[in-house]
Design a protein around this motif. Structure first.
Motif, PDB file in Angstrom:
ATOM      1  N   ALA A  51       0.849  -1.192   0.000  1.00 50.09           N
ATOM      2  CA  ALA A  51       0.000   0.000   0.000  1.00 50.09           C
ATOM      3  C   ALA A  51       0.874   1.227   0.000  1.00 50.09           C
ATOM      4  O   ALA A  51       2.019   1.207   0.416  1.00 50.09           O
ATOM      5  CB  ALA A  51      -0.902   0.004   1.229  1.00 50.09           C
ATOM      6  N   ALA A  52       0.318   2.332  -0.478  1.00 53.13           N
ATOM      7  CA  ALA A  52       1.080   3.575  -0.569  1.00 53.13           C
ATOM      8  C   ALA A  52       1.383   4.114   0.821  1.00 53.13           C
ATOM      9  O   ALA A  52       0.576   4.021   1.732  1.00 53.13           O
ATOM     10  CB  ALA A  52       0.287   4.598  -1.368  1.00 53.13           C
ATOM     11  N   ASP A  53       2.569   4.693   0.983  1.00 54.07           N
ATOM     12  CA  ASP A  53       2.905   5.300   2.276  1.00 54.07           C
ATOM     13  C   ASP A  53       2.470   6.764   2.273  1.00 54.07           C
ATOM     14  O   ASP A  53       1.796   7.219   1.373  1.00 54.07           O
ATOM     15  CB  ASP A  53       4.406   5.156   2.553  1.00 54.07           C
ATOM     16  N   THR A  54       2.876   7.483   3.272  1.00 55.15           N
ATOM     17  CA  THR A  54       2.423   8.867   3.431  1.00 55.15           C
ATOM     18  C   THR A  54       3.146   9.832   2.508  1.00 55.15           C
ATOM     19  O   THR A  54       2.805  11.004   2.473  1.00 55.15           O
ATOM     20  CB  THR A  54       2.615   9.313   4.894  1.00 55.15           C
ATOM     21  N   GLU A  55       4.134   9.357   1.759  1.00 51.86           N
ATOM     22  CA  GLU A  55       4.886  10.257   0.882  1.00 51.86           C
ATOM     23  C   GLU A  55       4.040  10.752  -0.279  1.00 51.86           C
ATOM     24  O   GLU A  55       4.259  11.846  -0.786  1.00 51.86           O
ATOM     25  CB  GLU A  55       6.118   9.520   0.359  1.00 51.86           C
ATOM     26  N   GLY A  56       3.065   9.979  -0.696  1.00 54.45           N
ATOM     27  CA  GLY A  56       2.235  10.374  -1.820  1.00 54.45           C
ATOM     28  C   GLY A  56       1.739   9.165  -2.577  1.00 54.45           C
ATOM     29  O   GLY A  56       2.104   8.023  -2.298  1.00 54.45           O
ATOM     30  N   SER A  57       0.896   9.409  -3.561  1.00 51.21           N
ATOM     31  CA  SER A  57       0.309   8.323  -4.348  1.00 51.21           C
ATOM     32  C   SER A  57       1.362   7.674  -5.233  1.00 51.21           C
ATOM     33  O   SER A  57       2.218   8.367  -5.807  1.00 51.21           O
ATOM     34  CB  SER A  57      -0.827   8.871  -5.219  1.00 51.21           C
ATOM     35  N   PRO A  58       1.285   6.354  -5.406  1.00 49.95           N
ATOM     36  CA  PRO A  58       2.228   5.662  -6.301  1.00 49.95           C
ATOM     37  C   PRO A  58       1.775   5.786  -7.752  1.00 49.95           C
ATOM     38  O   PRO A  58       1.575   4.798  -8.458  1.00 49.95           O
ATOM     39  CB  PRO A  58       2.167   4.217  -5.804  1.00 49.95           C
ATOM     40  N   ILE A  59       1.567   7.031  -8.162  1.00 52.09           N
ATOM     41  CA  ILE A  59       1.080   7.338  -9.503  1.00 52.09           C
ATOM     42  C   ILE A  59       1.972   8.417 -10.103  1.00 52.09           C
ATOM     43  O   ILE A  59       2.265   9.414  -9.438  1.00 52.09           O
ATOM     44  CB  ILE A  59      -0.383   7.838  -9.463  1.00 52.09           C
ATOM     45  N   ALA A  60       2.400   8.218 -11.345  1.00 56.07           N
ATOM     46  CA  ALA A  60       3.244   9.214 -12.010  1.00 56.07           C
ATOM     47  C   ALA A  60       2.690   9.535 -13.386  1.00 56.07           C
ATOM     48  O   ALA A  60       2.209   8.651 -14.098  1.00 56.07           O
ATOM     49  CB  ALA A  60       4.681   8.712 -12.139  1.00 56.07           C
ATOM     50  N   VAL A  61       2.752  10.801 -13.736  1.00 59.21           N
ATOM     51  CA  VAL A  61       2.391  11.270 -15.076  1.00 59.21           C
ATOM     52  C   VAL A  61       3.665  11.846 -15.683  1.00 59.21           C
ATOM     53  O   VAL A  61       4.211  12.833 -15.172  1.00 59.21           O
ATOM     54  CB  VAL A  61       1.286  12.339 -15.022  1.00 59.21           C
ATOM     55  N   ILE A  62       4.138  11.206 -16.734  1.00 61.38           N
ATOM     56  CA  ILE A  62       5.438  11.569 -17.302  1.00 61.38           C
ATOM     57  C   ILE A  62       5.276  11.908 -18.781  1.00 61.38           C
ATOM     58  O   ILE A  62       4.861  11.065 -19.583  1.00 61.38           O
ATOM     59  CB  ILE A  62       6.458  10.420 -17.151  1.00 61.38           C
ATOM     60  N   GLU A  63       5.596  13.132 -19.126  1.00 61.84           N
ATOM     61  CA  GLU A  63       5.656  13.509 -20.539  1.00 61.84           C
ATOM     62  C   GLU A  63       7.074  13.260 -21.026  1.00 61.84           C
ATOM     63  O   GLU A  63       8.024  13.889 -20.561  1.00 61.84           O
ATOM     64  CB  GLU A  63       5.284  14.974 -20.734  1.00 61.84           C
ATOM     65  N   ALA A  64       7.201  12.305 -21.929  1.00 60.73           N
ATOM     66  CA  ALA A  64       8.523  11.931 -22.446  1.00 60.73           C
ATOM     67  C   ALA A  64       8.591  12.320 -23.910  1.00 60.73           C
ATOM     68  O   ALA A  64       7.892  11.746 -24.752  1.00 60.73           O
ATOM     69  CB  ALA A  64       8.752  10.436 -22.286  1.00 60.73           C
ATOM     70  N   GLY A  65       9.402  13.306 -24.224  1.00 63.36           N
ATOM     71  CA  GLY A  65       9.507  13.810 -25.586  1.00 63.36           C
ATOM     72  C   GLY A  65       9.936  12.746 -26.574  1.00 63.36           C
ATOM     73  O   GLY A  65      10.546  11.734 -26.206  1.00 63.36           O
ATOM     74  N   THR A  66       9.608  12.978 -27.835  1.00 66.62           N
ATOM     75  CA  THR A  66       9.969  12.044 -28.899  1.00 66.62           C
ATOM     76  C   THR A  66      11.468  11.748 -28.861  1.00 66.62           C
ATOM     77  O   THR A  66      12.288  12.656 -28.749  1.00 66.62           O
ATOM     78  CB  THR A  66       9.607  12.628 -30.271  1.00 66.62           C
ATOM     79  N   GLY A  67      11.795  10.457 -28.954  1.00 66.06           N
ATOM     80  CA  GLY A  67      13.202  10.064 -28.951  1.00 66.06           C
ATOM     81  C   GLY A  67      13.760   9.758 -27.581  1.00 66.06           C
ATOM     82  O   GLY A  67      14.932   9.394 -27.454  1.00 66.06           O
ATOM     83  N   THR A  68      12.931   9.863 -26.540  1.00 62.39           N
ATOM     84  CA  THR A  68      13.407   9.555 -25.176  1.00 62.39           C
ATOM     85  C   THR A  68      13.779   8.091 -25.039  1.00 62.39           C
ATOM     86  O   THR A  68      14.673   7.735 -24.282  1.00 62.39           O
ATOM     87  CB  THR A  68      12.310   9.913 -24.138  1.00 62.39           C
ATOM     88  N   GLY A  69      13.070   7.230 -25.772  1.00 61.77           N
ATOM     89  CA  GLY A  69      13.235   5.790 -25.566  1.00 61.77           C
ATOM     90  C   GLY A  69      12.441   5.356 -24.352  1.00 61.77           C
ATOM     91  O   GLY A  69      12.949   4.692 -23.464  1.00 61.77           O
ATOM     92  N   LYS A  70      11.163   5.759 -24.322  1.00 60.73           N
ATOM     93  CA  LYS A  70      10.389   5.596 -23.106  1.00 60.73           C
ATOM     94  C   LYS A  70      10.051   4.137 -22.804  1.00 60.73           C
ATOM     95  O   LYS A  70       9.829   3.793 -21.646  1.00 60.73           O
ATOM     96  CB  LYS A  70       9.122   6.445 -23.161  1.00 60.73           C
ATOM     97  N   THR A  71      10.006   3.260 -23.820  1.00 57.82           N
ATOM     98  CA  THR A  71       9.676   1.860 -23.536  1.00 57.82           C
ATOM     99  C   THR A  71      10.706   1.230 -22.614  1.00 57.82           C
ATOM    100  O   THR A  71      10.366   0.616 -21.600  1.00 57.82           O
ATOM    101  CB  THR A  71       9.552   1.062 -24.841  1.00 57.82           C
ATOM    102  N   ILE A  72      11.972   1.390 -22.944  1.00 54.82           N
ATOM    103  CA  ILE A  72      13.030   0.894 -22.050  1.00 54.82           C
ATOM    104  C   ILE A  72      12.937   1.590 -20.699  1.00 54.82           C
ATOM    105  O   ILE A  72      13.094   0.965 -19.644  1.00 54.82           O
ATOM    106  CB  ILE A  72      14.415   1.130 -22.680  1.00 54.82           C
ATOM    107  N   ALA A  73      12.631   2.902 -20.732  1.00 53.84           N
ATOM    108  CA  ALA A  73      12.632   3.705 -19.507  1.00 53.84           C
ATOM    109  C   ALA A  73      11.526   3.313 -18.534  1.00 53.84           C
ATOM    110  O   ALA A  73      11.656   3.528 -17.333  1.00 53.84           O
ATOM    111  CB  ALA A  73      12.529   5.188 -19.853  1.00 53.84           C
ATOM    112  N   TYR A  74      10.416   2.746 -19.026  1.00 54.06           N
ATOM    113  CA  TYR A  74       9.400   2.301 -18.061  1.00 54.06           C
ATOM    114  C   TYR A  74       9.428   0.792 -17.823  1.00 54.06           C
ATOM    115  O   TYR A  74       9.110   0.333 -16.734  1.00 54.06           O
ATOM    116  CB  TYR A  74       7.997   2.779 -18.432  1.00 54.06           C
ATOM    117  N   VAL A  75       9.816  -0.002 -18.822  1.00 53.61           N
ATOM    118  CA  VAL A  75       9.779  -1.452 -18.649  1.00 53.61           C
ATOM    119  C   VAL A  75      10.801  -1.923 -17.619  1.00 53.61           C
ATOM    120  O   VAL A  75      10.472  -2.706 -16.709  1.00 53.61           O
ATOM    121  CB  VAL A  75       9.997  -2.179 -19.993  1.00 53.61           C
ATOM    122  N   ILE A  76      12.035  -1.446 -17.724  1.00 52.51           N
ATOM    123  CA  ILE A  76      13.084  -1.958 -16.835  1.00 52.51           C
ATOM    124  C   ILE A  76      12.796  -1.651 -15.363  1.00 52.51           C
ATOM    125  O   ILE A  76      12.765  -2.570 -14.528  1.00 52.51           O
ATOM    126  CB  ILE A  76      14.472  -1.441 -17.269  1.00 52.51           C
TER     127      ILE A  76
END
Length: 707
Positions: A51-76
């Motif tokens: 369960a989430a602790d008091t630091e905040g929700s375990p939710i992130a909204v990330i805008e990753a510009g074209t060419g970031t390689g976001k698939t590797i960046a979230y899968v790993i």
């Protein structure tokens, strides 16, 4: 307060280093930023409690510009954290193309290069798989041996075409040989919806583990495989369907799942569409009549089941009453539409307030319709119990057919009941109010009208179904912000404010590209003059020897410009609607590969998700700022609600939406780090209107040439 453990940090770092080395990649700063953001977000979960602790929700909204390689960046990082937290990872996309890329390319490459050992599988809905029970009964009907095959209301056709029957025979043979898995997408030949739909089952028709074909069921085989997979790849709609069924019906329960929504900016609209209700009046009237006849035919058998005779006895009168009430509602709706004008295709009720006469009628109908739904539930349960009773073994096949038929009736009845309840509700008690409207269908029938109801913001839906339940959620795309802020997405989606929000810049050098706003005499508000000027200017703006993409917000303007251009230019243009999207892209690439120039004329579907790197697209022309067409009832209701609060709907909705779509359109230009080119915007409002500067500044930092 939980934090990323040293072991998890090491595992993520080692996997990332391994894959960049294996693929000869240079580690990207933006990619590393995104990896850290995903890992730190999921570290907000307590490994012991989940369960989430008091630091905040375990939710992130990330805008990753074209060419970031976001698939590797979230899968790993998500893989490492899911394993540490004993959660399943579900990756949901908005398009089939990205699903296929993940399953056939990205995930195999990551598995091979990162050193991470994981399994993955693609999840699809029931309708993508052949139902052997439906096919058996359909084939029996065609051969004259099926006594119960006329049960199904809205059956597609009384007789199937010979080529459809031949296809079904080939499917059975392929299944028997093990050459096919029952997945429509893996069938070797095209099959149209009219032939495919009758041999599939929905949630209500599926008899589940009681089905005699369960051991050979394509859907359940695929579903069982999902329970073993570390990573499940699916689409937004299937995730929403699973959540609507309570979670865990198809995928793992949300409490045990970490979700990644790639192309996440689509999620709020997907949720609105998924949880909207509607009723097609003529077909629902027909369905009531068909269902009455079907159940009358089955009554001699079904009445022999314990307790069901008293359930069946009042049904004929109930069906008759519902038909009469629904006919009256259809007449009231037709009168309301007629009062709006003969040429109005739809009529939205201001403030979501249904006219009192229609509201009272739907409230009364909803009460009676709930009786029908309740009796169908009891009927289905009684058939279910009988299938467990050996004393009914001699009629088991017929009971299974009736279970499927009644299950299908129940699913439809519940959907229609939802609409009537929504129309009967008091809009004054809703905040914000729902959008309610009538829509005339393109039929000759006078009463061919649909009733629609939808939330105008997905915030409450997603909060209840997803944010408050999921173990963790990552939402990402290249366009999560509008006008440089997450405010638009947060308002529409309801993502908690204590989630993490991050903009990861693209590694591309946008200084290699130019944004040109040419001198023009007209503005798009004067459509005929603007179209004439586009026809005049485009031949000089376009280079006949390069690949170009011209994007329009209006089909009419696209066709008028095409028709007005010289013949030699029309011969170079591939226009949307002349071919399928994939065929246009194939022909365009082929022409460029042959050393010739080519131009695509497209609408909104070509402004997003189209990948034309290098010479395939060196020039993107945008005919005008992509303001939404003001005929969407949901957007109109949202604007009305904002205006009622003294807010400026144009500045809060139209401008941010247009800015986001403009970023998406201009994003078709630079697709790799070596690409160059130009974007031409044929709309002077970015210069002449006070909102224009904000839109202009939301674009990537292209070199600017303002004429």
């Amino acid at each position: 307060m939980s934090a990323l453990s040293p072991a998890d940090k090491d595992a993520i770092r080692e996997a990332y280093t391994a894959i960049t080395d294996a693929r000869g990649l240079t580690p990207r700063w933006g990619q590393r930023q995104m990896i850290a953001e995903v890992a730190n977000t999921l570290a907000r979960l307590s490994p012991s409690m989940g369960a989430a602790d008091t630091e905040g929700s375990p939710i992130a909204v990330i805008e990753a510009g074209t060419g970031t390689g976001k698939t590797i960046a979230y899968v790993i990082p998500a893989l490492v954290m899911a394993r540490a937290l004993n959660k399943r990872l579900v990756i949901a996309t908005a398009t089939v193309a990205l699903q296929e890329q993940l399953v056939h390319k990205d995930l195999p490459d990551i598995k091979k290069g990162s050193g991470l050992d994981f399994s993955f599988q693609l999840a699809k809905g029931r309708r993508r798989y052949l139902c052997l029970s439906q096919l058996d009964r359909l084939m029996a009907r065609e051969s004259g041996g099926g006594q119960t095959m006329g049960l199904y209301p809205d059956e597609v056709s009384p007789a199937l075409a010979r080529d459809a029957l031949e296809s079904y025979g080939l499917m059975l043979d392929a299944l028997a040989r093990g050459d096919w898995d029952g997945d429509r997408d893996n069938w070797s030949a095209p099959i149209n919806d009219a032939d495919w739909f009758p041999v599939t089952a929905d949630q209500g028709q599926c008899t589940g583990r009681r089905c005699p074909n369960i051991r050979n069921c394509s859907f359940y085989r695929a579903r069982d495989g999902l329970q073993e997979a570390d990573v499940v790849v699916t689409n937004h709609d299937l995730v929403l369907s699973d959540l609507a069924l309570g979670g865990g019906a198809i995928l793992t329960p949300p409490e045990d799942t970490i979700y990644i929504f790639d192309e996440g900016h689509h999620l709020p609209d997907k949720a609105l569409n998924h949880f909207a209700s509607f009723c097609r009046l003529p077909s629902t009237l027909s369905w009531l009549g068909d269902s009455r006849k079907a159940l009358a035919k089955g009554a001699p058998l079904l009445a022999t089941l314990p307790g069901l005779s008293t359930v069946l006895e009042p049904l004929p009168a109930l069906f008759d009453d519902l038909q009469l009430r629904l006919q009256q509602i259809a007449e009231k709706a037709a009168a309301i539409m007629a009062s709006a004008g003969d040429f109005e295709e739809q009529l939205r009720f201001e403030g979501g307030v249904v006219p009192p006469d229609l509201q009272q009628a739907t409230a009364s109908l909803a009460s009676q319709w709930a009786r029908l739904t309740g009796r169908l539930i009891t009927l289905e349960a009684g058939i279910d119990d009988a299938l467990e009773d050996e004393s009914f073994a001699s009629v088991r096949d017929e009971l299974e057919a009736w279970q499927m038929a009644v299950g299908g009736m129940l699913v439809r009845a519940e959907g229609v009941l939802s609409l009537f309840q929504d129309f009967a509700a008091d809009a004054a008690e809703e905040s914000p109010p729902r959008a309610r409207w009538l829509k005339r269908r393109a039929d000759d029938e006078e009463l061919a009208i649909d009733l629609h109801c939808s939330h105008i913001l997905a915030a409450d839906i997603l909060r209840e179904q997803l944010w408050d339940r999921a173990a963790g959620v990552i939402l990402t795309s290249a366009t999560m912000t509008a006008l440089g802020s997450f405010d638009r997405f947060r308002a529409r989606s309801g993502v908690p404010e204590d989630g993490r929000y991050k903009i990861v810049a693209s590694p591309f050098d946008y200084g290699k590209a130019t944004l040109h706003v040419p001198a023009m005499k007209s503005e798009p508000g004067d459509a005929p003059a603007h179209t004439r000027e586009l026809i005049e200017l485009l031949p000089d703006l376009l280079d006949a020897g390069e690949g170009s993409l011209v994007l329009f917000s209006s089909r009419r303007q696209m066709n008028d410009v095409y028709d007005g251009l010289p013949v030699e230019w029309r011969s170079r243009i591939l226009r949307q609607d002349d071919y399928s999207k994939q065929e246009i892209l194939r022909r365009h690439r082929e022409t460029i590969d042959d050393g010739r120039g080519a131009v695509i004329f497209g609408l909104a579907s070509f402004a997003e998700g189209v990948d034309l790197p290098g010479g395939y697209c060196q020039h993107v022309v945008i005919a005008k700022l992509p303001f939404a067409v003001p005929d969407n009832p949901v957007d109109a209701a949202l604007a009305e609600w904002l205006e009622a609060q003294g807010r400026n709907a144009f500045m809060e909705i139209s401008v941010p939406d247009a800015a986001l779509k403009l970023v998406q359109a201009s994003g078709r230009l630079l697709r790799t780090e070596t690409d160059v080119g130009r974007v031409t915007l044929m709309d002077r409002r970015v210069i002449t209107r006070r909102y224009g500067r904000a839109i202009l500044d939301s674009l990537p930092p292209f070199q600017r040439r303002i004429s």
